[in-house]
Motif scaffolding. Structure first.
Motif, PDB file in Angstrom:
ATOM      1  N   ALA A 172      -8.446  -7.038   7.202  1.00 52.36           N
ATOM      2  CA  ALA A 172      -7.828  -6.475   8.412  1.00 52.36           C
ATOM      3  C   ALA A 172      -8.916  -5.838   9.261  1.00 52.36           C
ATOM      4  N   ASN A 211       0.856  -1.178   0.000  1.00 53.07           N
ATOM      5  CA  ASN A 211       0.000   0.000   0.000  1.00 53.07           C
ATOM      6  C   ASN A 211       0.896   1.233   0.000  1.00 53.07           C
ATOM      7  N   ALA A 245      -5.009  -9.274  10.716  1.00 54.16           N
ATOM      8  CA  ALA A 245      -5.021  -9.105   9.263  1.00 54.16           C
ATOM      9  C   ALA A 245      -4.758 -10.473   8.651  1.00 54.16           C
ATOM     10  N   THR A 293      -5.987   0.582   5.561  1.00 60.69           N
ATOM     11  CA  THR A 293      -5.727  -0.759   5.038  1.00 60.69           C
ATOM     12  C   THR A 293      -6.794  -1.150   4.022  1.00 60.69           C
ATOM     13  N   ASP A 335      -6.741  -8.378   1.771  1.00 64.04           N
ATOM     14  CA  ASP A 335      -6.343  -8.193   3.163  1.00 64.04           C
ATOM     15  C   ASP A 335      -7.592  -7.921   4.004  1.00 64.04           C
ATOM     16  N   ASN A 342     -10.413   2.561   1.912  1.00 64.31           N
ATOM     17  CA  ASN A 342     -10.004   2.320   3.289  1.00 64.31           C
ATOM     18  C   ASN A 342     -10.480   3.473   4.156  1.00 64.31           C
ATOM     19  N   ARG A 393      -0.176  -5.316   5.129  1.00 63.67           N
ATOM     20  CA  ARG A 393      -0.861  -6.141   6.115  1.00 63.67           C
ATOM     21  C   ARG A 393      -1.282  -5.347   7.346  1.00 63.67           C
ATOM     22  N   GLY A 394      -1.767  -4.132   7.147  1.00 63.07           N
ATOM     23  CA  GLY A 394      -2.272  -3.332   8.245  1.00 63.07           C
ATOM     24  C   GLY A 394      -1.281  -2.385   8.873  1.00 63.07           C
TER      25      GLY A 394
END
Length: 731
Positions: A600, A92, A566, A624, A598, A652, A108-109
């Motif tokens: 999360a 991201n 996540a 995320t 993902d 998000n 992954r968060g």
């Protein structure tokens, strides 16, 4: 795809060799000394994984990637991160600005803000400004000088430190060993008066190898009042004193200054995303990193690596900080503009790491043991909320002293060990452990210099993990790992950056673990793949809530939200379309896809709302996206490389409340967006090439983050369509 066998000497450059897969061991005699060397296969693809063992590092059973940045595959001239990292699933990117001075990535968060939850390295040593106190990565090399970007996802904590975000290492090029002197020059220009000049020299004479570059970048920026200028300098001199060892001295420096156009609220963004709400805001960091790298082969089975480096630098900002809806206009009472806030940080840190790797026999099979010690110390001087001038130029002078003046100190000691047990010729198991001691303290004044504060925290904790790998065929393998992770809260978490942010004074560190289970490999030269299922658990995750104060004004509250997880899928595939039908073809068309899902979510936590509590269970983790997908189509032949890349990033939320809309623009949904990018490179007469790129080909209007602190607050729009073209020579 061409395959060729390479023999890498044990005295090769420190840290990771090229992203290749170890297949066997071969012996070679050099000056009557027998060395055990890795026999490796190089695959010509955009993304691959690190070898099981290289240098003093073990990567068996871990989720790893290698990127080779090349013009024509990505836009290197202005450091377009979504194209450079395009083949890595789940990355991201916070597109802070189009100047490319910083890499803002998360996975992954984890938080994207200047990659502050990622262990960022260059040639094996850390470049985060302060690993524990203020872990933002202000330093990034010029990508024209980067040979490889090497990534360890998730389970990086044991060998690299107690972070959730994994490790990213920029391996800078070395001098051309076939020449005493070589020179490379890349000059490019583009939209909004953009200009980038990259110039490098390198070579080898006797036992000495050297490489150095200087780069300069300027531009007016895509938005109004967002001009920038920056310089890079890097030098590496290595002395190979015998066949077993080498000593290298390196020095890196970056300094840049940019005008910040300020954040927008939703109404302003919808009306004109290029507008500036601030004309007097500046940001100016400077980072210097001298490093000493020692490598020595104690025997044909044992390697020693000792790295020491210093980080010395500062970050300065002069800003009028207020919600986007508050105009920066002349104060009628003062008959001038309002005074600006001056913030300054000064960093001085030292790190030394010693690592030892040895191979040994268990029966007829060779296993590998690696261990290391680390010492880190850092002092950060933080001066914030000084009252500056009412002018419009870059001016750090004060009219009223700093309201926050602190000394922040960190001492870190760590030891780790990992052992890769070769159970069968195909199966290996790699358990490991790390022990961390982190002592932090601060003292100084806050609250307009009225209150003295003193704080100390001593942490010590073990981390454990293990990995497993099974070589199903010569070209495919299963891998899996589980590793504990730990994120101590930073000084930035406990000291509000401005009046729009409030911090819980009783913050706790976050603990958890990361797991991977994957299958990767290739089918001949036609198809490459890597499928991974992962799960990350965060205990006492630190995050943001949007709340109202007693005057009904919105503020952002930083606290331990609750527990979170996540879990998802990451998949990379690449297929050679032309060579599928003709393996001898000089040309090729390649299609790659980098996909991640993902999920999360918070699994516990609540928000106080008057006399009641609102559960946050099931809410999305901040920043995320669920879906990230990047697809690229490349054409390659002996002269031309060109790539068209499509990126999709899902929506998000900015805060743990999952606020949909806030009129200030500080919180709310970050909508999904689609972006196309195109890059081109044409080489001719062996020594010359021309290149070009168009970022955001269809001129999509979007943003990737809302922010409560510098350089906002509010929405920070991404750049629309821009282009650059350039000419390069290497002799």
């Amino acid at each position: 795809m061409l395959k060729k066998l390479l023999f890498i000497t044990a005295a090769s450059a420190p840290f990771f060799i090229s992203g290749i897969t170890a297949q066997a061991q071969t012996k070679r005699t050099i000056k009557d000394t027998t060395l055990s060397l890795d026999s490796v296969v190089v695959r010509d693809s955009r993304s691959k994984h690190l070898p099981d063992v290289t240098g003093t590092y073990i990567f068996a059973g871990k989720k790893t990637f290698v990127i080779s940045p090349d013009a024509g595959k990505a836009n290197l001239s202005n450091s377009n991160i979504r194209t450079i990292f395009g083949t890595i699933p789940g990355v991201n990117v916070w597109e802070l600005s189009g100047n490319g001075f910083q890499v803002n990535i998360g996975t992954r968060g984890t938080d994207t803000h200047r990659s502050n939850e990622t262990n960022v390295r260059q040639n094996g040593y850390n470049t985060n400004s302060d690993l524990f106190g203020y872990p933002e990565a202000h330093y990034v090399p010029q990508f024209a000088a980067v040979e490889q970007i090497q990534i360890v996802r998730g389970s990086a904590a044991l060998q690299f430190g107690s972070q959730y975000g994994g490790m990213v290492n920029y391996k800078v090029k070395e001098g051309d060993t076939s020449k005493v002197f070589s020179i490379q020059s890349e000059q490019s220009a583009g939209s909004n008066n953009y200009f980038n000049s990259f110039n490098a020299v390198g070579g080898k004479s006797g036992k000495w190898t050297y490489y150095a570059y200087f780069a300069n970048r300027t531009g007016d920026g895509y938005r109004s009042n967002s001009a920038f200028t920056g310089q890079w300098f890097y030098a590496d001199v290595k002395y190979q004193f015998n066949a077993k060892g080498s000593l290298a001295l390196q020095f890196s420096r970056v300094n840049f200054k940019e005008k910040d156009a300020g954040g927008l609220n939703d109404a302003q963004f919808n009306a004109d995303s290029r507008q500036a709400t601030r004309t007097r805001n500046y940001f100016d960091p400077e980072i210097n990193i001298p490093a000493l790298l020692f490598n020595y082969n104690l025997s044909n089975r044992t390697k020693l690596e000792v790295t020491s480096h210093v980080i010395s630098g500062q970050r300065n900002s002069v800003q009028f900080l207020a919600n986007p809806g508050v105009a920066d206009t002349v104060n009628k009472k003062l008959n001038t503009f309002n005074p600006r806030q001056v913030d300054r940080d000064f960093y001085l840190g030292f790190t030394t790491e010693a690592r030892l790797l040895t191979r040994y026999k268990l029966g007829d099979l060779t296993s590998t043991f690696t261990s290391g010690l680390r010492y880190f110390t850092e002092t950060t001087t933080r001066d914030q909320k000084g009252t500056g001038s009412t002018g419009s130029d870059y001016d750090l002078r004060l009219t009223v002293p700093y309201g926050i003046a602190l000394k922040l100190r960190t001492h870190n000691y760590a030891a780790f060990a990992e052992n890769s047990f070769q159970i069968t010729p195909k199966l290996s198991i790699t358990p490991g452990a790390r022990y961390e001691i982190i002592n932090t303290n601060l003292d100084g004044v806050i609250d307009n210099a009225k209150d003295h504060v003193s704080y100390g925290n001593k942490r010590h904790f073990p981390l454990f993990g293990t990995g497993i790998q099974y070589q199903l065929t010569n070209s495919s393998q299963f891998y899996g790992n589980i590793s504990q992770a730990y994120r101590p809260f930073s000084y930035a978490n406990i000291i509000p950056g401005n009046d729009l942010a409030v911090v819980n004074p009783n913050l706790k560190d976050s603990r958890g673990y990361s797991t991977d289970l994957g299958y990767r490999g290739n089918i001949g030269t036609i198809f490459n793949y890597d499928l991974d299922f992962y799960y990350v658990y965060y205990d006492d995750r630190i995050g943001n809530l949007t709340e109202l104060n007693s005057t009904n004004q919105t503020y952002i509250y930083t606290t331990n939200i609750g527990n979170a997880s996540a879990k998802g899928i990451e998949l990379y595939t690449e297929v050679s379309l032309l060579r599928s039908f003709d393996k001898t073809s000089v040309s090729d068309i390649r299609l790659f896809n980098s996909f991640s899902y993902d999920h999360a979510r918070y699994t516990s936590g609540s928000l106080s709302a008057g006399a009641s509590n609102i559960s946050l269970k099931g809410n999305w983790l901040e920043g995320t996206p669920e879906w990230i997908n990047r697809t690229g189509l490349s054409y390659l032949n002996s002269h031309v490389i060109t790539t068209l890349q499509y990126s999709y990033v899902g929506k998000n939320f900015t805060d743990a409340n999952n606020t949909v809309f806030n009129p200030t623009g500080l919180s709310g949904i970050v909508p999904a967006y689609h972006v196309f990018d195109w890059s081109f490179n044409y080489s001719f007469l062996k020594q010359y090439h021309i290149f070009g790129s168009i970022n955001n080909v269809l001129n999509a209007k979007y943003f990737t983050r809302r922010i409560t602190i510098l350089p906002g607050p509010g929405i920070l729009p991404a750049d629309g369509r821009t282009f650059n073209v350039g000419f390069g020579i290497k002799i």
